[in-house]
Design a protein around this motif. Structure first.
Motif, mmCIF file in Angstrom:
data_model
loop_
_atom_site.group_PDB
_atom_site.id
_atom_site.type_symbol
_atom_site.label_atom_id
_atom_site.label_comp_id
_atom_site.label_asym_id
_atom_site.label_seq_id
_atom_site.Cartn_x
_atom_site.Cartn_y
_atom_site.Cartn_z
ATOM 1 N N PHE A 383 0.469 23.996 38.830
ATOM 2 C CA PHE A 383 -0.021 23.101 39.893
ATOM 3 C C PHE A 383 0.464 21.674 39.645
ATOM 4 C CE2 PHE A 383 -3.094 26.560 39.681
ATOM 5 C CZ PHE A 383 -3.174 26.934 41.013
ATOM 6 N N GLU A 384 0.959 21.065 40.684
ATOM 7 C CA GLU A 384 1.328 19.641 40.672
ATOM 8 C C GLU A 384 0.637 18.987 41.873
ATOM 9 O OE1 GLU A 384 5.564 19.425 40.717
ATOM 10 O OE2 GLU A 384 5.807 20.439 38.763
ATOM 11 N N LEU A 385 -0.681 18.953 41.810
ATOM 12 C CA LEU A 385 -1.493 18.480 42.935
ATOM 13 C C LEU A 385 -1.792 17.001 42.771
ATOM 14 C CD1 LEU A 385 -4.014 21.477 43.117
ATOM 15 C CD2 LEU A 385 -1.784 21.248 44.213
ATOM 16 N N GLU A 386 -1.446 16.226 43.792
ATOM 17 C CA GLU A 386 -1.718 14.786 43.752
ATOM 18 C C GLU A 386 -3.228 14.554 43.724
ATOM 19 O OE1 GLU A 386 -0.822 11.814 47.092
ATOM 20 O OE2 GLU A 386 0.961 11.670 45.821
ATOM 21 N N GLY A 387 -3.643 13.487 43.053
ATOM 22 C CA GLY A 387 -5.068 13.186 42.917
ATOM 23 C C GLY A 387 -5.782 13.080 44.250
ATOM 24 N N GLY A 388 -7.082 13.312 44.225
ATOM 25 C CA GLY A 388 -7.858 13.300 45.470
ATOM 26 C C GLY A 388 -7.921 14.687 46.061
ATOM 27 N N GLU A 389 -8.566 14.797 47.184
ATOM 28 C CA GLU A 389 -8.745 16.121 47.787
ATOM 29 C C GLU A 389 -7.654 16.489 48.781
ATOM 30 O OE1 GLU A 389 -12.844 15.396 49.202
ATOM 31 O OE2 GLU A 389 -13.389 17.067 47.914
ATOM 32 N N GLN A 390 -6.890 15.483 49.271
ATOM 33 C CA GLN A 390 -5.870 15.712 50.304
ATOM 34 C C GLN A 390 -6.504 16.402 51.516
ATOM 35 O OE1 GLN A 390 -3.189 14.208 49.831
ATOM 36 N NE2 GLN A 390 -3.462 13.814 47.670
#
Length: 504
Positions: A383-390
């Motif tokens: 996973f390379e998920l940007e911070g926050g919930e998007q």
């Protein structure tokens, strides 16, 4: 010579000279004709040269009838619509041939002079060039016919009272009334009060400031009208005075009932196809799901058997001692129930439902949903998920269906690949007003030829499957105002990208 001297010279003339002078100076063409069918010129004023290009000498003795346009020559005899009669004088509007060969429009008022016995002596005519005026009237009539025949709703609105002063046939039909039984309509009647006070007033103000407004505002039609319409354009018309104030508005609308029904039907078909695709996906994942459910069920069975054996052997003497086993059984039962819940939610047939949800959370849930299938293919999730919930506002089930499809494709991309490291990389990021989701693999990639056909319906590179997954996925994303595309170099892997509007 000054104007005063000119006027004095005219006043000094006798009546005959004065009449002759006024005739010669008139911009209208004054002529005398024989009362015969040839309508021969007996005399004509000098204005003939400016009007028709002939000199006075050329016209005298000419048969005036021969210069009429063939379609207008017998207007007087036929009493055409262009002929008016009043107090012994006829006024006729017709086309007359210029010396250069073209026709001009003349308006002629004629009177027949008779002798004491009533026998016609001659016909006296006063003619003026009305070409510009007539052509303008013709253009206006043609435009009126076009407006009246238009399938669009066209209305003229008084800028002060908001009363509709004109409505074409399409407007009457959409409103469910008849032109023969006129009803006074006001613009505010055609919209919900809040819509009129905000959107419609803004459109009128914009048109008043800039000349036109373009957009889409839904109308509120009279009760009982099972139709849908909207206004698309507002044009402000100004007066020709110095203040150039708005005199009235032209409002152009459109009945979109058929289009809206087609859109609703298309949406229903899309939902049906999406549901079928989800069922097919679950069918393809059946063995993996069965294995994933069997794990907690087998654990529950083992915990139960172990607890019964310990009870039979007398190694458990109090209820507290069995509490730990019950806790383990409960945990595995919840795990199995969660798997079934996710599967039921995925295959459930639902209407399109917009809701706010986190894309990062959905990515993790889908990865959990496909965990067993990933293990069976010896792949792993990164996973390379940007911070926050998007956060986005969309139909959660449909978006998760797209993610399931893309992630399963990435897993299956390693089927014919000899690589040991088999990651499926799931990433999210936000840029401006959009959230981007990417699903990538490091398999062998896709050729340019296959890549060009990848989203076509019924195209598939797999030995099984209908080839509808990616086509439906793109349809879903585009219906949400986004984009779905793929990239590959045919060597080191493939990346699928989703661009979808962020919340707000």
């Amino acid at each position: 010579m000054s104007i005063e001297q000119d006027l004095k010279a005219i006043s000094d003339m006798d009546e005959g000279e004065r009449s002759r002078f006024l005739v010669e100076q008139s911009t209208d063409m004054i002529s005398r004709h024989t009362p015969t069918t040839e309508w021969t010129f007996l005399d004509v004023s000098p204005a003939v040269e400016r009007m028709l290009g002939y000199t006075v000498d050329e016209m005298i003795g000419t048969a005036g009838y021969d210069l009429f346009h063939p379609e207008d020559a017998d207007n007087l005899i036929k009493r055409s619509d262009s002929v008016r009669y009043r107090k012994g004088m006829y006024t006729n509007v017709y086309r007359y041939k210029h010396k250069n060969g073209h026709y001009i429009w003349l308006e002629t008022t004629s009177r027949t002079l008779r002798d004491t016995e009533g026998k016609p002596i001659e016909v006296v005519c006063v003619s003026r060039d009305v070409t510009e005026q007539t052509l303008a009237q013709q253009a206006t009539r043609r435009l009126a016919r076009v407006v009246e025949a238009s399938s669009d709703m066209i209305m003229f609105c008084n800028h002060k009272t908001m009363q509709l002063t004109y409505m074409n046939e399409a407007t009457y039909i959409t409103l469910g009334t008849e032109k023969e039984n006129p009803v006074v309509f006001y613009l505010e009647q055609m919209f919900e009060p809040k819509t009129f006070a905000s959107l419609v007033q803004d459109a009128l103000n914009h048109a008043a400031s800039h000349g036109t407004w373009y957009g889409s505002i839904q109308m509120q039609l009279p009760s009982g009208r099972d139709r849908t319409a909207e206004i698309r354009e507002v044009i402000a018309h100004r007066n020709l005075n110095d203040d150039m104030q708005v005199e009235y508005y032209s409002i152009i609308g459109r009945d979109i009932t058929l289009r809206r029904k087609a859109e609703d039907e298309m949406k229903r078909n899309q939902l049906e196809m999406a549901h079928i695709a989800r069922l097919l996906s679950v069918g393809e994942m059946a063995s993996g799901l069965a294995h994933e459910i069997n794990q907690p069920l087998a654990a529950i069975l083992n915990y139960c058997r172990g607890s019964m054996r310990r009870i039979e052997e007398g190694r458990i003497s109090s209820v507290d001692e069995i509490g730990k086993s019950m806790e383990l059984i409960t945990r595995q039962a919840k795990r199995a129930a969660e798997i079934v819940k996710r599967m039921r939610s995925f295959v459930k047939k639902t209407e399109y439902q917009r809701m706010e949800f986190s894309l990062n959370e959905s990515c993790r849930e889908i990865a959990e949903f496909l965990k067993q299938e990933a293990l069976d293919h010896n792949t792993s999730f990164e996973f390379e998920l940007e911070g926050g919930e998007q956060l986005i506002v969309a139909d959660k089930i449909q978006i998760e269906q797209v993610l399931v499809n893309l992630i399963r494709n990435a897993i299956e991309a390693y089927n014919d690949c000899e690589k040991n490291h088999r990651p499926v990389i799931i990433s999210t990021r936000k840029a401006k007003d959009y959230v981007y989701i990417s699903v990538a693999d490091h398999a062998d990639g896709i050729s340019a030829e296959v890549l060009a056909k990848l989203f076509e319906p019924f195209f598939t590179s797999k030995s099984t499957g209908l080839g509808m997954g990616l086509s439906i996925s793109r349809t879903i994303i585009e219906a949400h105002g986004g984009q779905l595309w793929a990239e590959s170099d045919d060597q080191t892997g493939t990346q699928f990208h989703i661009k979808i509007p962020a919340k707000g």
